[in-house]
Design a protein around this motif. Structure first.
Motif, PDB file in Angstrom:
ATOM      1  N   VAL A  43       0.910  -1.224  -0.023  1.00 35.32           N
ATOM      2  CA  VAL A  43      -0.018  -0.240  -0.138  1.00 35.32           C
ATOM      3  C   VAL A  43       0.822   1.107  -0.008  1.00 35.32           C
ATOM      4  O   VAL A  43       0.712   2.076  -0.826  1.00 35.32           O
ATOM      5  N   GLU A  44       1.921   1.389   0.898  1.00 38.55           N
ATOM      6  CA  GLU A  44       2.917   2.300   1.016  1.00 38.55           C
ATOM      7  C   GLU A  44       3.587   2.680  -0.584  1.00 38.55           C
ATOM      8  O   GLU A  44       3.489   3.701  -0.925  1.00 38.55           O
ATOM      9  N   LYS A  45       3.725   1.479  -1.165  1.00 30.92           N
ATOM     10  CA  LYS A  45       4.598   1.680  -2.474  1.00 30.92           C
ATOM     11  C   LYS A  45       3.429   2.233  -3.496  1.00 30.92           C
ATOM     12  O   LYS A  45       3.982   2.864  -4.243  1.00 30.92           O
ATOM     13  N   GLN A  46       1.959   1.893  -3.424  1.00 29.80           N
ATOM     14  CA  GLN A  46       1.464   2.365  -4.431  1.00 29.80           C
ATOM     15  C   GLN A  46       1.161   3.896  -4.221  1.00 29.80           C
ATOM     16  O   GLN A  46       0.886   4.661  -5.056  1.00 29.80           O
ATOM     17  N   ILE A  47       1.108   4.283  -2.802  1.00 27.49           N
ATOM     18  CA  ILE A  47       1.070   5.623  -2.486  1.00 27.49           C
ATOM     19  C   ILE A  47       2.084   6.456  -3.049  1.00 27.49           C
ATOM     20  O   ILE A  47       1.919   7.494  -3.818  1.00 27.49           O
ATOM     21  N   ARG A  48       3.379   5.910  -2.688  1.00 34.01           N
ATOM     22  CA  ARG A  48       4.489   6.759  -3.064  1.00 34.01           C
ATOM     23  C   ARG A  48       4.639   6.779  -4.750  1.00 34.01           C
ATOM     24  O   ARG A  48       4.786   7.880  -5.023  1.00 34.01           O
ATOM     25  N   GLU A  49       4.268   5.747  -5.550  1.00 37.43           N
ATOM     26  CA  GLU A  49       4.390   5.516  -6.904  1.00 37.43           C
ATOM     27  C   GLU A  49       3.163   6.701  -7.209  1.00 37.43           C
ATOM     28  O   GLU A  49       3.549   7.441  -8.196  1.00 37.43           O
ATOM     29  N   ALA A  50       2.071   6.864  -6.743  1.00 36.44           N
ATOM     30  CA  ALA A  50       0.915   7.810  -7.228  1.00 36.44           C
ATOM     31  C   ALA A  50       1.532   8.872  -6.956  1.00 36.44           C
ATOM     32  O   ALA A  50       1.305  10.246  -7.670  1.00 36.44           O
ATOM     33  N   GLN A  51       2.245   9.393  -5.701  1.00 32.52           N
ATOM     34  CA  GLN A  51       2.684  10.862  -5.431  1.00 32.52           C
ATOM     35  C   GLN A  51       3.493  11.415  -6.495  1.00 32.52           C
ATOM     36  O   GLN A  51       3.818  12.330  -7.080  1.00 32.52           O
ATOM     37  N   GLU A  52       4.729  10.067  -7.046  1.00 35.86           N
ATOM     38  CA  GLU A  52       5.766  10.528  -7.887  1.00 35.86           C
ATOM     39  C   GLU A  52       5.118  10.754  -9.286  1.00 35.86           C
ATOM     40  O   GLU A  52       5.798  11.579  -9.980  1.00 35.86           O
ATOM     41  N   ARG A  53       4.010  10.126  -9.651  1.00 34.45           N
ATOM     42  CA  ARG A  53       3.387  10.239 -10.872  1.00 34.45           C
ATOM     43  C   ARG A  53       2.369  11.472 -11.022  1.00 34.45           C
ATOM     44  O   ARG A  53       2.362  12.012 -11.835  1.00 34.45           O
ATOM     45  N   GLY A  54       2.542  12.173  -9.628  1.00 35.52           N
ATOM     46  CA  GLY A  54       1.314  13.269  -9.586  1.00 35.52           C
ATOM     47  C   GLY A  54      -0.007  13.130  -9.473  1.00 35.52           C
ATOM     48  O   GLY A  54      -0.690  14.193  -9.892  1.00 35.52           O
ATOM     49  N   ASP A  55      -0.340  11.746  -9.261  1.00 37.73           N
ATOM     50  CA  ASP A  55      -1.619  11.735  -9.203  1.00 37.73           C
ATOM     51  C   ASP A  55      -2.559  12.258  -8.186  1.00 37.73           C
ATOM     52  O   ASP A  55      -3.777  12.511  -8.329  1.00 37.73           O
ATOM     53  N   PHE A  56      -1.835  12.903  -7.233  1.00 36.24           N
ATOM     54  CA  PHE A  56      -2.615  13.504  -6.028  1.00 36.24           C
ATOM     55  C   PHE A  56      -2.443  15.246  -6.127  1.00 36.24           C
ATOM     56  O   PHE A  56      -3.007  15.978  -5.423  1.00 36.24           O
ATOM     57  N   ASP A  57      -1.803  15.654  -7.437  1.00 35.95           N
ATOM     58  CA  ASP A  57      -1.623  17.075  -7.615  1.00 35.95           C
ATOM     59  C   ASP A  57      -3.085  17.635  -8.273  1.00 35.95           C
ATOM     60  O   ASP A  57      -3.968  16.681  -8.981  1.00 35.95           O
ATOM     61  N   ASN A  58      -3.355  18.807  -7.819  1.00 38.69           N
ATOM     62  CA  ASN A  58      -4.605  19.608  -8.428  1.00 38.69           C
ATOM     63  C   ASN A  58      -5.946  18.690  -8.141  1.00 38.69           C
ATOM     64  O   ASN A  58      -6.881  18.988  -8.981  1.00 38.69           O
ATOM     65  N   LEU A  59      -6.092  18.170  -7.239  1.00 40.71           N
ATOM     66  CA  LEU A  59      -7.417  17.573  -6.637  1.00 40.71           C
ATOM     67  C   LEU A  59      -8.119  18.619  -6.305  1.00 40.71           C
ATOM     68  O   LEU A  59      -7.947  19.500  -5.701  1.00 40.71           O
ATOM     69  N   PRO A  60      -9.494  18.396  -6.432  1.00 42.61           N
ATOM     70  CA  PRO A  60     -10.416  19.517  -5.962  1.00 42.61           C
ATOM     71  C   PRO A  60     -10.380  19.619  -4.356  1.00 42.61           C
ATOM     72  O   PRO A  60     -10.178  18.611  -3.732  1.00 42.61           O
ATOM     73  N   GLY A  61     -10.424  20.816  -4.113  1.00 41.97           N
ATOM     74  CA  GLY A  61     -10.407  21.217  -2.560  1.00 41.97           C
ATOM     75  C   GLY A  61      -8.802  21.363  -2.219  1.00 41.97           C
ATOM     76  O   GLY A  61      -8.793  21.561  -0.934  1.00 41.97           O
ATOM     77  N   ALA A  62      -7.998  21.112  -3.064  1.00 48.17           N
ATOM     78  CA  ALA A  62      -6.646  21.066  -2.560  1.00 48.17           C
ATOM     79  C   ALA A  62      -6.247  22.340  -2.132  1.00 48.17           C
ATOM     80  O   ALA A  62      -6.649  23.631  -2.724  1.00 48.17           O
ATOM     81  N   GLY A  63      -5.518  22.714  -1.143  1.00 46.28           N
ATOM     82  CA  GLY A  63      -5.096  23.806  -0.370  1.00 46.28           C
ATOM     83  C   GLY A  63      -6.150  24.531   0.322  1.00 46.28           C
ATOM     84  O   GLY A  63      -5.955  25.746   0.919  1.00 46.28           O
ATOM     85  N   LYS A  64      -7.382  23.976   0.279  1.00 44.23           N
ATOM     86  CA  LYS A  64      -8.592  24.448   1.067  1.00 44.23           C
ATOM     87  C   LYS A  64      -8.698  23.902   2.312  1.00 44.23           C
ATOM     88  O   LYS A  64      -8.451  22.717   2.657  1.00 44.23           O
ATOM     89  N   PRO A  65      -9.339  24.603   3.313  1.00 45.56           N
ATOM     90  CA  PRO A  65      -9.531  23.880   4.816  1.00 45.56           C
ATOM     91  C   PRO A  65     -10.688  23.101   4.455  1.00 45.56           C
ATOM     92  O   PRO A  65     -11.564  23.239   3.628  1.00 45.56           O
ATOM     93  N   LEU A  66     -10.649  21.995   5.356  1.00 44.11           N
ATOM     94  CA  LEU A  66     -11.830  21.000   5.439  1.00 44.11           C
ATOM     95  C   LEU A  66     -13.025  21.635   5.776  1.00 44.11           C
ATOM     96  O   LEU A  66     -12.850  22.506   6.785  1.00 44.11           O
ATOM     97  N   ASP A  67     -14.103  21.145   5.463  1.00 42.79           N
ATOM     98  CA  ASP A  67     -15.526  21.423   5.680  1.00 42.79           C
ATOM     99  C   ASP A  67     -15.915  20.662   6.870  1.00 42.79           C
ATOM    100  O   ASP A  67     -16.142  19.619   6.849  1.00 42.79           O
TER     101      ASP A  67
END
Length: 171
Positions: A11-35
């Motif tokens: 699981v950690e490997k999949q998360i790290r690889e997704a971060q490296e690919r940029g899959d978590f970049d520009n997600l909706p709500g990124a940089g905004k406080p949680l509601d």
């Protein structure tokens, strides 16, 4: 990690690889406080999920409450039914389901929730003017469609005549 070999779970490997690919970049709500406005409600996540996915939770209601909700929509929910006999059948079926729901054993110490049967004749009397209004609306819409189609056909005939006239040198 000083000196010891690092073991990475799948699981950690999949998360790290997704971060490296940029899959978590520009997600909706990124940089905004949680509601967290409804965080005091224990069912906040179910309500948000239902709202986000546009789910109707009416089907999740217990029997008597679902029947009550159904009855609250009468006679407006029956306005598309054309024949009075069909309306009567629907309402009689509703009353049968109410009576069948009352035969279920109570669960827990609370008294069971009950739905009321409805007066079929009274509900049909309330349905009739609604149905007449719907039929009038449908009749007017049909007349407007027919008038628009006739105007379009006349314009096409006029256009086709002038085309032929131009072709023959008469226009």
């Amino acid at each position: 990690m000083s000196g010891q070999p690092y073991w990475e779970s799948p699981v950690e490997k999949q998360i790290r690889e997704a971060q490296e690919r940029g899959d978590f970049d520009n997600l909706p709500g990124a940089g905004k406080p949680l509601d967290l406005s409804d965080s005091g409600d224990p069912d906040w996540w179910v309500k948000r999920f239902a709202e986000r996915e546009k789910l109707d939770l009416g089907a999740a209601l217990p029997g008597a409450f679902a029947l009550r909700k159904e009855a609250a929509g009468y006679p407006e929910s029956l306005v598309d039914v054309r024949a009075e006999e069909q309306v009567r059948e629907i309402l009689q079926d509703y009353n049968k389901r109410v009576l069948a729901d009352r035969l279920r054993p109570a669960i827990g110490n609370l008294p069971p929730a009950l739905a009321k049967t409805i007066d079929v004749d009274e509900m049909v009397a309330r349905w009739r003017p609604l149905r007449a209004q719907r039929e009038q609306e449908q009749r007017l819409a049909r007349q407007q469609r027919e008038a628009a189609a006739a105007a379009t056909a006349a314009a096409e005939r006029q256009t086709s005549r002038s085309w032929w006239a131009r072709l023959l040198g008469r226009g």
